[in-house]
Design a protein around this motif. Structure first.
Motif, PDB file in Angstrom:
ATOM      1  N   TYR A   1       0.823  -1.273  -0.172  1.00 18.39           N
ATOM      2  CA  TYR A   1      -0.275   0.647   0.124  1.00 18.39           C
ATOM      3  C   TYR A   1       0.425   1.065   0.034  1.00 18.39           C
ATOM      4  CZ  TYR A   1      -3.525  -3.697   1.460  1.00 18.39           C
ATOM      5  OH  TYR A   1      -3.714  -4.259   1.317  1.00 18.39           O
ATOM      6  N   LEU A   2       0.085   2.164  -0.423  1.00 17.73           N
ATOM      7  CA  LEU A   2       0.544   3.360  -0.384  1.00 17.73           C
ATOM      8  C   LEU A   2       1.127   4.068   1.770  1.00 17.73           C
ATOM      9  CD1 LEU A   2      -1.099   5.315  -2.678  1.00 17.73           C
ATOM     10  CD2 LEU A   2       1.255   5.031  -3.104  1.00 17.73           C
ATOM     11  N   ALA A   3       2.841   4.366   1.493  1.00 13.56           N
ATOM     12  CA  ALA A   3       2.523   5.196   2.880  1.00 13.56           C
ATOM     13  C   ALA A   3       1.885   6.324   2.814  1.00 13.56           C
ATOM     14  CB  ALA A   3       4.250   5.112   3.694  1.00 13.56           C
ATOM     15  N   PRO A   4       1.519   6.303   3.786  1.00 16.31           N
ATOM     16  CA  PRO A   4       0.751   7.806   4.802  1.00 16.31           C
ATOM     17  C   PRO A   4       1.207   9.232   3.966  1.00 16.31           C
ATOM     18  CG  PRO A   4      -0.048   6.503   6.013  1.00 16.31           C
ATOM     19  CD  PRO A   4       1.060   5.434   4.829  1.00 16.31           C
ATOM     20  N   ALA A   5       2.383   9.479   4.478  1.00 16.19           N
ATOM     21  CA  ALA A   5       3.310  11.107   4.573  1.00 16.19           C
ATOM     22  C   ALA A   5       3.627  10.317   2.436  1.00 16.19           C
ATOM     23  CB  ALA A   5       4.206  10.568   5.283  1.00 16.19           C
ATOM     24  N   ALA A   6       4.011   9.329   2.113  1.00 16.83           N
ATOM     25  CA  ALA A   6       4.085   9.536   0.478  1.00 16.83           C
ATOM     26  C   ALA A   6       3.045   9.771  -0.320  1.00 16.83           C
ATOM     27  CB  ALA A   6       4.833   8.568   0.244  1.00 16.83           C
ATOM     28  N   ALA A   7       1.785   9.202   0.643  1.00 14.03           N
ATOM     29  CA  ALA A   7      -0.189   9.548  -0.244  1.00 14.03           C
ATOM     30  C   ALA A   7      -0.081  11.286  -0.331  1.00 14.03           C
ATOM     31  CB  ALA A   7      -0.428   8.623   0.289  1.00 14.03           C
ATOM     32  N   HIS A   8       0.277  11.812   1.109  1.00  9.55           N
ATOM     33  CA  HIS A   8       0.158  12.345   1.231  1.00  9.55           C
ATOM     34  C   HIS A   8       0.666  14.180   0.435  1.00  9.55           C
ATOM     35  CE1 HIS A   8       0.237  16.329   4.524  1.00  9.55           C
ATOM     36  NE2 HIS A   8      -0.913  16.742   3.660  1.00  9.55           N
ATOM     37  N   THR A   9       2.027  13.724  -0.017  1.00  7.01           N
ATOM     38  CA  THR A   9       3.212  14.114  -0.691  1.00  7.01           C
ATOM     39  C   THR A   9       2.833  14.374  -2.250  1.00  7.01           C
ATOM     40  OG1 THR A   9       5.004  14.102   0.611  1.00  7.01           O
ATOM     41  CG2 THR A   9       5.300  14.873  -1.641  1.00  7.01           C
TER      42      THR A   9
ATOM     43  N   GLU B   1      -0.081  26.476   5.022  1.00  6.67           N
ATOM     44  CA  GLU B   1      -0.603  26.016   3.306  1.00  6.67           C
ATOM     45  C   GLU B   1      -1.200  24.524   4.102  1.00  6.67           C
ATOM     46  OE1 GLU B   1       2.278  28.812   0.623  1.00  6.67           O
ATOM     47  OE2 GLU B   1       3.217  26.247   1.695  1.00  6.67           O
ATOM     48  N   CYS B   2      -0.767  24.468   5.023  1.00  6.74           N
ATOM     49  CA  CYS B   2      -1.445  23.152   5.239  1.00  6.74           C
ATOM     50  C   CYS B   2      -1.468  22.618   6.739  1.00  6.74           C
ATOM     51  CB  CYS B   2       0.008  21.509   4.912  1.00  6.74           C
ATOM     52  SG  CYS B   2      -0.057  20.195   4.774  1.00  6.74           S
ATOM     53  N   GLY B   3      -2.912  21.613   6.541  1.00  5.02           N
ATOM     54  CA  GLY B   3      -3.212  21.160   8.069  1.00  5.02           C
ATOM     55  C   GLY B   3      -2.277  20.199   8.285  1.00  5.02           C
ATOM     56  N   ASN B   4      -1.025  19.486   8.146  1.00  5.63           N
ATOM     57  CA  ASN B   4      -0.399  18.955   8.700  1.00  5.63           C
ATOM     58  C   ASN B   4       1.193  18.585   8.123  1.00  5.63           C
ATOM     59  OD1 ASN B   4       0.465  16.187  10.295  1.00  5.63           O
ATOM     60  ND2 ASN B   4      -0.506  14.791   8.790  1.00  5.63           N
ATOM     61  N   TYR B   5       1.396  20.191   7.649  1.00  6.02           N
ATOM     62  CA  TYR B   5       2.467  20.019   7.292  1.00  6.02           C
ATOM     63  C   TYR B   5       4.088  19.422   7.340  1.00  6.02           C
ATOM     64  CZ  TYR B   5       4.810  23.090  10.780  1.00  6.02           C
ATOM     65  OH  TYR B   5       5.521  23.381  12.023  1.00  6.02           O
ATOM     66  N   LEU B   6       3.858  18.865   8.684  1.00  2.00           N
ATOM     67  CA  LEU B   6       5.379  17.927   9.453  1.00  2.00           C
ATOM     68  C   LEU B   6       5.166  16.450   8.451  1.00  2.00           C
ATOM     69  CD1 LEU B   6       5.607  19.236  12.423  1.00  2.00           C
ATOM     70  CD2 LEU B   6       6.800  19.929  10.674  1.00  2.00           C
ATOM     71  N   PHE B   7       3.895  16.039   8.022  1.00  2.00           N
ATOM     72  CA  PHE B   7       3.829  15.152   7.736  1.00  2.00           C
ATOM     73  C   PHE B   7       4.021  14.767   5.783  1.00  2.00           C
ATOM     74  CE2 PHE B   7       0.490  11.131   7.150  1.00  2.00           C
ATOM     75  CZ  PHE B   7       1.136   9.911   7.802  1.00  2.00           C
ATOM     76  N   HIS B   8       5.374  14.268   6.010  1.00  2.00           N
ATOM     77  CA  HIS B   8       5.838  14.529   4.599  1.00  2.00           C
ATOM     78  C   HIS B   8       6.943  13.235   4.013  1.00  2.00           C
ATOM     79  CE1 HIS B   8       2.965  17.379   2.183  1.00  2.00           C
ATOM     80  NE2 HIS B   8       2.535  18.319   3.268  1.00  2.00           N
ATOM     81  N   ASP B   9       6.848  12.881   2.828  1.00  2.00           N
ATOM     82  CA  ASP B   9       7.131  12.034   2.184  1.00  2.00           C
ATOM     83  C   ASP B   9       7.446  12.466   0.888  1.00  2.00           C
ATOM     84  OD1 ASP B   9       9.758  10.041   1.680  1.00  2.00           O
ATOM     85  OD2 ASP B   9       8.372   8.405   2.597  1.00  2.00           O
TER      86      ASP B   9
ATOM     87  N   ASP C   1      10.701  12.277  -0.766  1.00  2.00           N
ATOM     88  CA  ASP C   1      11.324  10.757  -1.700  1.00  2.00           C
ATOM     89  C   ASP C   1      10.543   9.471  -1.747  1.00  2.00           C
ATOM     90  OD1 ASP C   1      13.999  11.901  -1.945  1.00  2.00           O
ATOM     91  OD2 ASP C   1      14.417  10.975   0.660  1.00  2.00           O
ATOM     92  N   GLY C   2       9.790   8.536  -0.610  1.00  2.55           N
ATOM     93  CA  GLY C   2       8.383   8.225  -1.560  1.00  2.55           C
ATOM     94  C   GLY C   2       7.422   8.340  -1.919  1.00  2.55           C
ATOM     95  N   ALA C   3       7.514  10.199  -2.085  1.00  2.00           N
ATOM     96  CA  ALA C   3       6.263  10.189  -2.895  1.00  2.00           C
ATOM     97  C   ALA C   3       6.634   9.824  -4.347  1.00  2.00           C
ATOM     98  CB  ALA C   3       6.009  11.663  -3.144  1.00  2.00           C
TER      99      ALA C   3
END
Length: 142
Positions: free
Chosen positions: A42-50, A116-124, A126-128
């Motif tokens: 599955y997509l990792a949530p932080a990568a999907a967010h990105t 700009e983002c409601g969860n701006y620290l939750f990104h990946d 490289d994964g994206a």
């Protein structure tokens, strides 16, 4: 309650790729299936967010920006939905190939500031980018 259309499909029969879901009130929903449903990958949530930030930005800045209604992740983390108007399968496929190619040149997450983002620290990033590269290969092989 009635079962909604997306729950009426046998997900064990869905494959990766680009699928037209339906058109309602002139808005077409496209299934961008990155992963085989129930396949254990599955997509990792932080990568999907990105991926959402990157592709939403690219699509809304494309030549077809007036035809883009929405781009966002599936809750099951196997892909994304793209909602459009006035675009057929070939146009969407070309737009996505161009957009995912462009995504691979991104070196920072668009819209990644606190305001700009409601969860701006939750990104990946490289994964994206890895997921974008894999999905672009799927698109090219359709």
């Amino acid at each position: 309650m009635d079962k909604i259309a997306s729950f009426s499909k046998n997900h064990d029969e869905l494959s990766t790729g680009l699928h037209l879901c339906n058109t309602v009130c002139g808005v077409t929903t496209w299934d961008l299936r990155f992963k085989k449903p129930n396949g254990g990958d599955y997509l990792a949530p932080a990568a999907a967010h990105t991926v959402e930030h990157i592709l939403a930005t690219i699509l809304r800045n494309s030549q077809k920006k007036d035809d883009i209604i929405y781009f966002g992740p599936m809750g099951c983390l196997t892909g994304f939905y793209l909602l459009t108007v006035n675009l057929d399968y070939g146009e969407v496929l070309n737009l996505l190939e161009e957009s995912f190619s462009l995504a691979l040149s991104i070196n920072e997450v668009p819209g990644n500031k606190r305001e700009e983002c409601g969860n701006y620290l939750f990104h990946d990033l490289d994964g994206a980018l890895d997921e974008c590269k894999k999905y672009l290969e799927i698109l090219i092989n359709l």
